[in-house]
Design a protein around this motif. Sequence first.
Motif, PDB file in Angstrom:
ATOM      1  N   ASN A   1       0.828  -1.209   0.000  1.00  0.00           N
ATOM      2  CA  ASN A   1       0.000   0.000   0.000  1.00  0.00           C
ATOM      3  C   ASN A   1       0.861   1.257   0.000  1.00  0.00           C
ATOM      4  OD1 ASN A   1      -2.439  -1.439   0.040  1.00  0.00           O
ATOM      5  ND2 ASN A   1      -2.458  -1.575   2.265  1.00  0.00           N
ATOM      6  N   LYS A   2       1.980   1.199   0.715  1.00  0.00           N
ATOM      7  CA  LYS A   2       2.877   2.352   0.748  1.00  0.00           C
ATOM      8  C   LYS A   2       3.489   2.612  -0.622  1.00  0.00           C
ATOM      9  CE  LYS A   2       5.168   5.687   2.711  1.00  0.00           C
ATOM     10  NZ  LYS A   2       4.485   6.893   3.240  1.00  0.00           N
ATOM     11  N   CYS A   3       3.853   1.554  -1.335  1.00  0.00           N
ATOM     12  CA  CYS A   3       4.421   1.724  -2.670  1.00  0.00           C
ATOM     13  C   CYS A   3       3.406   2.382  -3.599  1.00  0.00           C
ATOM     14  CB  CYS A   3       4.872   0.378  -3.240  1.00  0.00           C
ATOM     15  SG  CYS A   3       5.712   0.513  -4.838  1.00  0.00           S
ATOM     16  N   CYS A   4       2.146   1.946  -3.517  1.00  0.00           N
ATOM     17  CA  CYS A   4       1.098   2.568  -4.345  1.00  0.00           C
ATOM     18  C   CYS A   4       0.960   4.049  -4.017  1.00  0.00           C
ATOM     19  CB  CYS A   4      -0.234   1.850  -4.135  1.00  0.00           C
ATOM     20  SG  CYS A   4      -0.284   0.191  -4.826  1.00  0.00           S
ATOM     21  N   GLU A   5       1.088   4.359  -2.747  1.00  0.00           N
ATOM     22  CA  GLU A   5       1.012   5.767  -2.336  1.00  0.00           C
ATOM     23  C   GLU A   5       2.176   6.562  -2.914  1.00  0.00           C
ATOM     24  OE1 GLU A   5       1.612   8.333   1.773  1.00  0.00           O
ATOM     25  OE2 GLU A   5       0.768   6.311   1.919  1.00  0.00           O
ATOM     26  N   MET A   6       3.375   5.977  -2.866  1.00  0.00           N
ATOM     27  CA  MET A   6       4.557   6.660  -3.390  1.00  0.00           C
ATOM     28  C   MET A   6       4.527   6.763  -4.909  1.00  0.00           C
ATOM     29  SD  MET A   6       6.193   7.506  -0.684  1.00  0.00           S
ATOM     30  CE  MET A   6       7.787   7.990  -1.342  1.00  0.00           C
ATOM     31  N   ARG A   7       3.843   5.827  -5.564  1.00  0.00           N
ATOM     32  CA  ARG A   7       3.771   5.811  -7.026  1.00  0.00           C
ATOM     33  C   ARG A   7       2.418   6.319  -7.540  1.00  0.00           C
ATOM     34  NH1 ARG A   7       8.628   5.140  -9.721  1.00  0.00           N
ATOM     35  NH2 ARG A   7       9.727   3.228  -9.100  1.00  0.00           N
ATOM     36  N   LYS A   8       1.735   7.084  -6.734  1.00  0.00           N
ATOM     37  CA  LYS A   8       0.373   7.498  -7.081  1.00  0.00           C
ATOM     38  C   LYS A   8       0.317   8.335  -8.358  1.00  0.00           C
ATOM     39  CE  LYS A   8       0.507  11.512  -3.957  1.00  0.00           C
ATOM     40  NZ  LYS A   8      -0.120  12.132  -2.766  1.00  0.00           N
ATOM     41  N   ASP A   9       1.412   8.983  -8.736  1.00  0.00           N
ATOM     42  CA  ASP A   9       1.422   9.770  -9.979  1.00  0.00           C
ATOM     43  C   ASP A   9       1.181   8.886 -11.194  1.00  0.00           C
ATOM     44  OD1 ASP A   9       1.896  12.038  -8.545  1.00  0.00           O
ATOM     45  OD2 ASP A   9       4.039  12.129  -8.969  1.00  0.00           O
ATOM     46  N   PHE A  10       1.484   7.581 -11.058  1.00  0.00           N
ATOM     47  CA  PHE A  10       1.287   6.654 -12.169  1.00  0.00           C
ATOM     48  C   PHE A  10      -0.071   5.963 -12.123  1.00  0.00           C
ATOM     49  CE2 PHE A  10       6.087   6.261 -11.771  1.00  0.00           C
ATOM     50  CZ  PHE A  10       6.325   7.167 -12.786  1.00  0.00           C
ATOM     51  N   LYS A  11      -0.906   6.364 -11.168  1.00  0.00           N
ATOM     52  CA  LYS A  11      -2.250   5.772 -11.026  1.00  0.00           C
ATOM     53  C   LYS A  11      -2.152   4.261 -10.804  1.00  0.00           C
ATOM     54  CE  LYS A  11      -4.230   9.269 -14.116  1.00  0.00           C
ATOM     55  NZ  LYS A  11      -2.938   9.863 -14.538  1.00  0.00           N
ATOM     56  N   VAL A  12      -1.348   3.888  -9.809  1.00  0.00           N
ATOM     57  CA  VAL A  12      -1.107   2.486  -9.464  1.00  0.00           C
ATOM     58  C   VAL A  12      -1.953   2.101  -8.258  1.00  0.00           C
ATOM     59  CG1 VAL A  12       0.610   0.861  -8.608  1.00  0.00           C
ATOM     60  CG2 VAL A  12       1.220   2.481 -10.405  1.00  0.00           C
ATOM     61  N   TYR A  13      -2.614   0.939  -8.349  1.00  0.00           N
ATOM     62  CA  TYR A  13      -3.466   0.462  -7.262  1.00  0.00           C
ATOM     63  C   TYR A  13      -3.192  -1.019  -7.012  1.00  0.00           C
ATOM     64  CZ  TYR A  13      -5.907   4.754  -8.541  1.00  0.00           C
ATOM     65  OH  TYR A  13      -6.196   6.059  -8.836  1.00  0.00           O
ATOM     66  N   ILE A  14      -3.439  -1.441  -5.778  1.00  0.00           N
ATOM     67  CA  ILE A  14      -3.256  -2.851  -5.422  1.00  0.00           C
ATOM     68  C   ILE A  14      -4.541  -3.379  -4.799  1.00  0.00           C
ATOM     69  CG2 ILE A  14      -2.284  -2.265  -3.149  1.00  0.00           C
ATOM     70  CD1 ILE A  14      -1.029  -5.231  -5.186  1.00  0.00           C
ATOM     71  N   LYS A  15      -4.946  -4.583  -5.222  1.00  0.00           N
ATOM     72  CA  LYS A  15      -6.105  -5.249  -4.631  1.00  0.00           C
ATOM     73  C   LYS A  15      -5.644  -6.579  -4.049  1.00  0.00           C
ATOM     74  CE  LYS A  15      -9.734  -3.230  -7.551  1.00  0.00           C
ATOM     75  NZ  LYS A  15     -10.908  -3.513  -8.420  1.00  0.00           N
ATOM     76  N   HIS A  16      -6.109  -6.890  -2.852  1.00  0.00           N
ATOM     77  CA  HIS A  16      -5.688  -8.102  -2.168  1.00  0.00           C
ATOM     78  C   HIS A  16      -6.784  -9.165  -2.181  1.00  0.00           C
ATOM     79  CE1 HIS A  16      -2.940  -5.035  -0.449  1.00  0.00           C
ATOM     80  NE2 HIS A  16      -2.075  -6.030  -0.522  1.00  0.00           N
TER      81      HIS A  16
END
Length: 355
Positions: free
Chosen positions: A86-101
């Motif tokens: 989740n932290k990586c998605c937050e740091m990469r938010k400019d790329f519109k990256v999301y994670i689903k578990h």
Amino acid sequence: MNERITIKDIAERAGVSPGTVDRVIHNRPNVSKKALAKVRKALEEMNYEPNAYASALASNKRYVFYCLIPKHESEAYWSEIEEGQNKCCEMRKDFKVYIKHFYYVRNDVNSFTEQYETILKSDPDGVVIVPSKLEYTRMFTDQLHERNIPFVLLDSYLPDLRPLAFYGQDSFASGYFAAKMLMLIASKETEVMLMKQTLDGVNVASKQQDNREVGFRHYMTDHFPEVKINTLDLPYQNSRKQNQAILEKYFSTHPKTHHCITMNSKAHLVGDFLLQTNRRNVQIMGYDMVGKNARCLREGSISFIIAQHGYQQGYYSVDALVRAAVLKRNVTPVNYMPIEILSRENMDFYRRTQI
């Protein structure tokens, strides 16, 4: 984009407008075949390397990655992995990256299969997998390969599945190291206890935990062949009272056992029992700086904890997918985490969420 080569430079070389060059670089429509050929020729002649970072930022694409992970308690090692992702998605938010578990029941291949089939229907941009049994994991990864969907493995390194990357410890080396650390304080003992967990009489250990045990036993055979290893099974779904009865029986019938080890994150099951029964002459060693283990380590019933850096594994697993799927960059395939040992004296300096 190469800092020394601008779109204007390319346009002048190709004899077209900067707007045409921009459309070619970003794969946009409305470019004639003639203009496309001119721009491509200019790009080749000028050794132009596009800036994937800028291109990804300019894109409107939304990237959704999926993680298939065992069901777990809120403070378990797997939760650290989720936090890191989740932290990586937050740091990469400019790329519109999301994670689903998605969660499967450990050692339940039907649960694993149902979850990965649901993931495949969603057409993911990338997947992080904590493997189940090899044959069922292969069924999943074969389909990912067919669809050109990159995937990263955590927990167990299975090179035959050809993952984009693996993040985790060298499990054999970790088990070998654990045995060495244990015997630094137990070198004069005649026996040690190895605690495992079972479900309906079947070991619930992951491939990683199995490999740790192999490494552990190799060290013991090589250096302490005379020390007896007593295996104690604690059923996975046992109540606290049931576990206490099993442990009481074991320690009552094995008074020479002063040191124990487990290859999983459940050292606190023994640690709590030792504290409650005031057995101060016995300690256990295990894995993962989860809250319950940390408390036992602080109070002295756990001697050492080996940290797996789950948060980092989670962060880097998503970052690898970002680099491969979004930035089109190469990814290092095998990434071993450090084997770090924690004691009561240095546990407060361990930074679980550090990247």
